[in-house]
Design a protein around this motif. Structure first.
Motif, PDB file in Angstrom:
ATOM      1  N   LEU A  18       0.846  -1.186   0.000  1.00  0.00           N
ATOM      2  CA  LEU A  18       0.000   0.000   0.000  1.00  0.00           C
ATOM      3  C   LEU A  18       0.883   1.237   0.000  1.00  0.00           C
ATOM      4  O   LEU A  18       1.943   1.263   0.627  1.00  0.00           O
ATOM      5  CB  LEU A  18      -0.893   0.008   1.240  1.00  0.00           C
ATOM      6  CG  LEU A  18      -1.929  -1.099   1.312  1.00  0.00           C
ATOM      7  CD1 LEU A  18      -2.618  -1.080   2.670  1.00  0.00           C
ATOM      8  CD2 LEU A  18      -2.958  -0.956   0.208  1.00  0.00           C
ATOM      9  N   ALA A  20       0.796   5.789  -0.048  1.00  0.00           N
ATOM     10  CA  ALA A  20       0.040   7.028   0.103  1.00  0.00           C
ATOM     11  C   ALA A  20       0.072   7.769  -1.222  1.00  0.00           C
ATOM     12  O   ALA A  20       1.133   7.897  -1.844  1.00  0.00           O
ATOM     13  CB  ALA A  20       0.663   7.883   1.201  1.00  0.00           C
ATOM     14  N   ILE A  36       0.980   6.309   8.730  1.00  0.00           N
ATOM     15  CA  ILE A  36      -0.458   6.124   8.549  1.00  0.00           C
ATOM     16  C   ILE A  36      -1.239   7.085   9.442  1.00  0.00           C
ATOM     17  O   ILE A  36      -2.356   7.477   9.136  1.00  0.00           O
ATOM     18  CB  ILE A  36      -0.866   4.646   8.763  1.00  0.00           C
ATOM     19  CG1 ILE A  36      -2.214   4.373   8.121  1.00  0.00           C
ATOM     20  CG2 ILE A  36      -0.923   4.297  10.219  1.00  0.00           C
ATOM     21  CD1 ILE A  36      -2.239   3.208   7.229  1.00  0.00           C
ATOM     22  N   VAL A  56      -7.154  -1.682   2.485  1.00  0.00           N
ATOM     23  CA  VAL A  56      -7.009  -0.312   2.975  1.00  0.00           C
ATOM     24  C   VAL A  56      -7.544  -0.167   4.395  1.00  0.00           C
ATOM     25  O   VAL A  56      -6.939   0.490   5.229  1.00  0.00           O
ATOM     26  CB  VAL A  56      -7.708   0.687   2.031  1.00  0.00           C
ATOM     27  CG1 VAL A  56      -7.704   2.089   2.617  1.00  0.00           C
ATOM     28  CG2 VAL A  56      -7.037   0.669   0.669  1.00  0.00           C
ATOM     29  N   TYR A  89      -6.668  12.967   0.244  1.00  0.00           N
ATOM     30  CA  TYR A  89      -5.581  12.013   0.057  1.00  0.00           C
ATOM     31  C   TYR A  89      -6.174  10.610  -0.010  1.00  0.00           C
ATOM     32  O   TYR A  89      -7.328  10.394   0.322  1.00  0.00           O
ATOM     33  CB  TYR A  89      -4.599  12.078   1.234  1.00  0.00           C
ATOM     34  CG  TYR A  89      -4.083  13.455   1.516  1.00  0.00           C
ATOM     35  CD1 TYR A  89      -3.107  14.037   0.707  1.00  0.00           C
ATOM     36  CD2 TYR A  89      -4.563  14.196   2.597  1.00  0.00           C
ATOM     37  CE1 TYR A  89      -2.617  15.303   0.973  1.00  0.00           C
ATOM     38  CE2 TYR A  89      -4.078  15.462   2.871  1.00  0.00           C
ATOM     39  CZ  TYR A  89      -3.114  16.007   2.060  1.00  0.00           C
ATOM     40  OH  TYR A  89      -2.634  17.262   2.318  1.00  0.00           O
ATOM     41  N   THR A  90      -5.349   9.649  -0.397  1.00  0.00           N
ATOM     42  CA  THR A  90      -5.843   8.276  -0.435  1.00  0.00           C
ATOM     43  C   THR A  90      -4.697   7.293  -0.215  1.00  0.00           C
ATOM     44  O   THR A  90      -3.527   7.658  -0.227  1.00  0.00           O
ATOM     45  CB  THR A  90      -6.569   7.972  -1.766  1.00  0.00           C
ATOM     46  OG1 THR A  90      -7.306   6.758  -1.627  1.00  0.00           O
ATOM     47  CG2 THR A  90      -5.598   7.849  -2.925  1.00  0.00           C
ATOM     48  N   ILE A  91      -5.072   6.051  -0.029  1.00  0.00           N
ATOM     49  CA  ILE A  91      -4.137   4.931   0.035  1.00  0.00           C
ATOM     50  C   ILE A  91      -4.580   3.935  -1.033  1.00  0.00           C
ATOM     51  O   ILE A  91      -5.750   3.565  -1.094  1.00  0.00           O
ATOM     52  CB  ILE A  91      -4.163   4.260   1.425  1.00  0.00           C
ATOM     53  CG1 ILE A  91      -3.693   5.233   2.506  1.00  0.00           C
ATOM     54  CG2 ILE A  91      -3.306   2.996   1.414  1.00  0.00           C
ATOM     55  CD1 ILE A  91      -3.857   4.705   3.923  1.00  0.00           C
ATOM     56  N   SER A  94       0.174  -0.271  -4.656  1.00  0.00           N
ATOM     57  CA  SER A  94       1.248   0.397  -5.398  1.00  0.00           C
ATOM     58  C   SER A  94       1.176   0.193  -6.913  1.00  0.00           C
ATOM     59  O   SER A  94       1.699   1.003  -7.670  1.00  0.00           O
ATOM     60  CB  SER A  94       2.614  -0.039  -4.877  1.00  0.00           C
ATOM     61  OG  SER A  94       2.807  -1.421  -5.059  1.00  0.00           O
ATOM     62  N   CYS A 106       3.511   9.702  -4.938  1.00  0.00           N
ATOM     63  CA  CYS A 106       3.264   8.489  -4.161  1.00  0.00           C
ATOM     64  C   CYS A 106       4.399   8.314  -3.169  1.00  0.00           C
ATOM     65  O   CYS A 106       5.566   8.509  -3.524  1.00  0.00           O
ATOM     66  CB  CYS A 106       3.189   7.268  -5.073  1.00  0.00           C
ATOM     67  SG  CYS A 106       1.852   7.356  -6.270  1.00  0.00           S
ATOM     68  N   LEU A 109       4.169   3.851   2.825  1.00  0.00           N
ATOM     69  CA  LEU A 109       3.604   3.971   4.170  1.00  0.00           C
ATOM     70  C   LEU A 109       4.556   3.324   5.151  1.00  0.00           C
ATOM     71  O   LEU A 109       5.041   2.223   4.908  1.00  0.00           O
ATOM     72  CB  LEU A 109       2.243   3.269   4.248  1.00  0.00           C
ATOM     73  CG  LEU A 109       1.081   3.948   3.547  1.00  0.00           C
ATOM     74  CD1 LEU A 109      -0.143   3.051   3.603  1.00  0.00           C
ATOM     75  CD2 LEU A 109       0.776   5.287   4.168  1.00  0.00           C
ATOM     76  N   SER A 112       2.965   0.071   6.384  1.00  0.00           N
ATOM     77  CA  SER A 112       2.337  -0.706   5.320  1.00  0.00           C
ATOM     78  C   SER A 112       2.569  -2.195   5.519  1.00  0.00           C
ATOM     79  O   SER A 112       3.511  -2.613   6.174  1.00  0.00           O
ATOM     80  CB  SER A 112       2.899  -0.296   3.961  1.00  0.00           C
ATOM     81  OG  SER A 112       2.226  -0.975   2.928  1.00  0.00           O
TER      82      SER A 112
END
Length: 125
Positions: A18, A20, A36, A56, A89-91, A94, A106, A109, A112
């Motif tokens: 994952l 960011a 996170i 997520v 924002y989002t996660i 990759s 990008c 995390l 992660s």
């Protein structure tokens, strides 16, 4: 149903982590990893099926992070476009942002976890 993971032999086909996805702001230029915890209370964009997206939701719940979910979408491109427009924002996994280019960045995390696609041992199939 309860599985005893230790009794199975797994073949890892692919690992995905994952990341960011952030707006392309100067403040993020020198940042290599994002905690996170950064997302706690921040405007957040998720896939419509967020409740079912364990990839997520798991790290957010594990770290007790509660982002301010402002927008949902059914596709990755829309989510990335909203990030580019400073809507939040989002996660994402990759692999997703690698398919798009634009005005976003990008970052890994810190907390992660890898998502693996696995296949049961070929001898047992």
């Amino acid at each position: 149903m309860h599985f005893h993971v230790n009794i199975y032999k797994w073949i890892s086909l692919y690992k995905n982590s994952l990341i960011a996805v952030l707006s392309n702001e100067k403040v993020f230029e020198r940042v290599e990893e994002v905690s996170i915890q950064f997302f706690n209370g921040k405007s957040f964009i998720v896939m419509t099926e967020y409740a079912f997206n364990h990839d997520v939701s798991y790290p957010l719940e594990k770290e007790r992070v509660q982002p301010d979910i402002r927008f949902t979408s059914t596709n990755d491109f829309s989510i990335i476009s909203m990030v580019e427009s400073d809507m939040g924002y989002t996660i994402l996994l990759s692999l997703v942002p690698k398919n798009y280019s634009g005005n976003y960045i990008c970052r890994n995390l810190k907390q992660s976890h890898d998502i693996e696609i696995v296949l049961n041992n070929l001898k047992e199939i």
